[in-house]
Scaffold this active site. Structure first.
Site, PDB file in Angstrom:
ATOM      1  N   ARG A  37      21.026  71.214  43.816  1.00 33.89           N
ATOM      2  CA  ARG A  37      20.930  71.118  45.273  1.00 33.89           C
ATOM      3  C   ARG A  37      20.134  72.278  45.854  1.00 33.89           C
ATOM      4  NH1 ARG A  37      26.928  68.837  47.088  1.00 33.89           N
ATOM      5  NH2 ARG A  37      26.346  66.658  46.890  1.00 33.89           N
ATOM      6  N   LYS A 194      37.881  53.797  40.072  1.00 28.29           N
ATOM      7  CA  LYS A 194      38.624  52.813  40.876  1.00 28.29           C
ATOM      8  C   LYS A 194      37.702  51.962  41.750  1.00 28.29           C
ATOM      9  CE  LYS A 194      43.027  55.165  41.388  1.00 28.29           C
ATOM     10  NZ  LYS A 194      43.955  55.711  42.379  1.00 28.29           N
ATOM     11  N   GLY A 340      28.219  62.614  41.977  1.00 25.52           N
ATOM     12  CA  GLY A 340      28.444  63.872  41.257  1.00 25.52           C
ATOM     13  C   GLY A 340      28.587  63.678  39.757  1.00 25.52           C
ATOM     14  N   GLY A 363      28.996  61.537  48.751  1.00 26.04           N
ATOM     15  CA  GLY A 363      29.554  60.656  49.780  1.00 26.04           C
ATOM     16  C   GLY A 363      28.487  60.096  50.705  1.00 26.04           C
TER      17      GLY A 363
HETATM   18  P1  ADP Z   1      30.419  59.518  40.774  1.00 28.12           P
HETATM   19  O1  ADP Z   1      30.938  60.921  40.988  1.00 28.12           O
HETATM   20  O2  ADP Z   1      29.162  59.509  39.946  1.00 28.12           O
HETATM   21  O3  ADP Z   1      30.290  58.728  42.050  1.00 28.12           O
HETATM   22  P2  ADP Z   1      33.072  58.536  40.221  1.00 28.12           P
HETATM   23  O4  ADP Z   1      33.655  59.830  40.671  1.00 28.12           O
HETATM   24  O5  ADP Z   1      33.255  57.352  41.078  1.00 28.12           O
HETATM   25  O6  ADP Z   1      31.519  58.733  39.865  1.00 28.12           O
HETATM   26  O7  ADP Z   1      33.672  58.126  38.797  1.00 28.12           O
HETATM   27  C1  ADP Z   1      33.726  59.033  37.729  1.00 28.12           C
HETATM   28  C2  ADP Z   1      35.069  59.003  37.069  1.00 28.12           C
HETATM   29  O8  ADP Z   1      35.417  57.697  36.625  1.00 28.12           O
HETATM   30  C3  ADP Z   1      35.084  59.874  35.823  1.00 28.12           C
HETATM   31  O9  ADP Z   1      36.018  60.902  35.996  1.00 28.12           O
HETATM   32  C4  ADP Z   1      35.489  58.926  34.706  1.00 28.12           C
HETATM   33  O10 ADP Z   1      36.365  59.510  33.759  1.00 28.12           O
HETATM   34  C5  ADP Z   1      36.190  57.811  35.457  1.00 28.12           C
HETATM   35  N1  ADP Z   1      36.199  56.578  34.674  1.00 28.12           N
HETATM   36  C6  ADP Z   1      35.147  55.872  34.256  1.00 28.12           C
HETATM   37  N2  ADP Z   1      35.545  54.820  33.507  1.00 28.12           N
HETATM   38  C7  ADP Z   1      36.884  54.860  33.451  1.00 28.12           C
HETATM   39  C8  ADP Z   1      37.887  54.039  32.835  1.00 28.12           C
HETATM   40  N3  ADP Z   1      37.557  52.972  32.077  1.00 28.12           N
HETATM   41  N4  ADP Z   1      39.185  54.371  32.998  1.00 28.12           N
HETATM   42  C9  ADP Z   1      39.511  55.452  33.744  1.00 28.12           C
HETATM   43  N5  ADP Z   1      38.614  56.266  34.354  1.00 28.12           N
HETATM   44  C10 ADP Z   1      37.318  55.967  34.209  1.00 28.12           C
HETATM   45 MG    MG Z   2      32.881  61.711  41.203  1.00 30.22          MG
END
Ligand code: ADP
Ligand code: MG
Length: 384
Positions: A37, A194, A340, A363
């Protein structure tokens, strides 16, 4: 392209230029852990320095309690980092209100704006104090553009001039190139833990993209909605009906939703979806799924990626995420990634340079894709 003025549309020559940056980066023991960043902010700063402007930088860092200075949330380490990157002494100003700004200070960094009472409430008094520091306010913190705070929205209102910096402009251009005038086929890959956190993202995307690939824990609820048994995997029963509606809505919009057909379970065993036991947890996508996803990626003209395909923090469950990163890196499509954890995975794989655009917003990136109007961008549009 949004209807706001940019730094190129106004005269900043020898002006006092206040730039809102997003220096919200991980810091440990006073050392910046990831400078993506900060590096992304350099073009705007350098442009202002070249114009012999007096450059005043401000940003937030983390979520400190307002009214109390706390060392762990101080931006001081960023001043040191910037001084090195710019090869220019960046003076750090800790006190607020700022009363010791010297005309000879070419570039200064103000302390974390979230120490200031009124910042997150968008206090007009605080915003006026900020605006009084400058002739031109430059909003370049895309990652904070979804927050209506004094340093993002109020300051724009009260400044003589308020414009977008090059980073904010580039982010909006890159995301508009996906959401508004994309070259088809458009493939979006969405993952993460989720489905509830990204439901609106999925809803918005299925009206825009040809193929919506879902992986990670959030795919489980969609798999359940299709009638699959998903064992003891993480999923959200409350969203079952919503997930069913999402699947039928995709059909109506001619958007193909693609879900895993094989997975990696907690024992690092690859299983077909049909072979899952009641105790199995899905922690990554399997190799057949990777191959299928990679084929869609290979034939895409435009690609958007957010969210890991599995629990990639554990190397046993990182393969799906790494393979998807690799497939996008090999594609000639216009590719944008954000989030992130997604960026951390791409950096781990040393593939950052292979993407057409890496969004600095977490976000803000997701809200922009949802089609929401970001308050800091709206403030610039109103200003015009
Ligand atoms: P980003 O930060 O790129 O937007 P998120 O924060 O939405 O991504 O998602 C990342 C998280 O999702 C990670 O901590 C990862 O461990 C979790 N994750 C991915 N697949 C699974 C799964 N099958 N079961 C539980 N957690 C998961
Ligand atoms: Mg994340």
């Amino acid at each position: 392209m949004a209807q706001f003025l940019t730094i190129n549309d106004v005269n900043i020559n020898k002006k006092r230029v206040l730039i809102r940056e997003d220096f919200n980066v991980p810091i440990a023991d006073g050392v910046v852990q990831n400078d993506l960043r900060i590096r992304a902010a350099l073009p705007g700063i350098q442009q202002a320095l070249r114009a012999n402007a007096q450059v005043i930088l401000m940003s937030h860092l983390g979520r400190p309690e307002p009214g109390h200075w706390q060392a762990e949330f101080s931006l001081q380490p960023i001043a040191a980092c910037l001084s090195e990157m710019l090869n220019e002494n960046v003076k750090f100003i800790k006190q607020w209100p700022v009363d010791n700004l010297n005309v000879h200070d070419k570039i200064v960094l103000l302390e974390n704006v979230r120490f200031l009472p009124g910042e997150t409430e968008n206090s007009p008094d605080l915003a006026k104090q900020m605006a009084a520091l400058c002739d031109v306010f430059v909003m370049d913190a895309f990652g904070s553009a979804h927050r209506a705070h004094a340093s993002t929205v109020g300051v724009a209102e009260f400044s003589a001039q308020a414009v977008a910096g090059p980073l904010l402009t580039a982010e909006v251009e890159a995301l508009d190139r996906i959401m508004q005038n994309a070259k088809h086929p458009v493939v979006a890959i969405i993952g993460g833990a989720k489905v509830s956190t990204k439901f609106e993202v999925l809803q918005a995307l299925l009206t825009k993209v040809d193929t919506l690939i879902v992986g990670g824990g959030m795919a489980n609820t969609l798999l359940a909605a299709q009638g699959n048994a998903i064992g003891a995997s993480l999923w959200e029963p409350d969203l079952l009906d919503a997930a069913k509606k999402l699947l039928s809505s995709a059909q109506e919009h001619n958007c193909k939703i693609v879900l895993p057909t094989d997975v990696v379970t907690q024992d690092a065993v690859v299983k077909n979806l049909q072979a899952l036991q009641a105790t199995d947890q899905i922690l990554d996508i399997g190799p057949a799924t990777v191959q299928q996803y990679a084929q869609y990626i290979a034939s895409a003209a435009t690609i958007l990626w957010n969210g890991p395909m599995g629990v990639f923090e554990n190397p046993k469950f990182a393969n799906g995420t790494m393979q998807i990163a690799d497939a996008i890196a090999r594609s000639q499509a216009f590719s944008v990634a954000g989030g992130g954890d997604t960026l951390a995975a791409i950096e781990n794989a040393h593939l950052t340079a292979e993407f057409s655009y890496i969004s600095t917003g977490g976000g803000a990136f997701l809200e922009y894709i949802e089609g929401k109007r970001l308050p800091a961008i709206e403030a610039l549009i109103t200003k015009r």
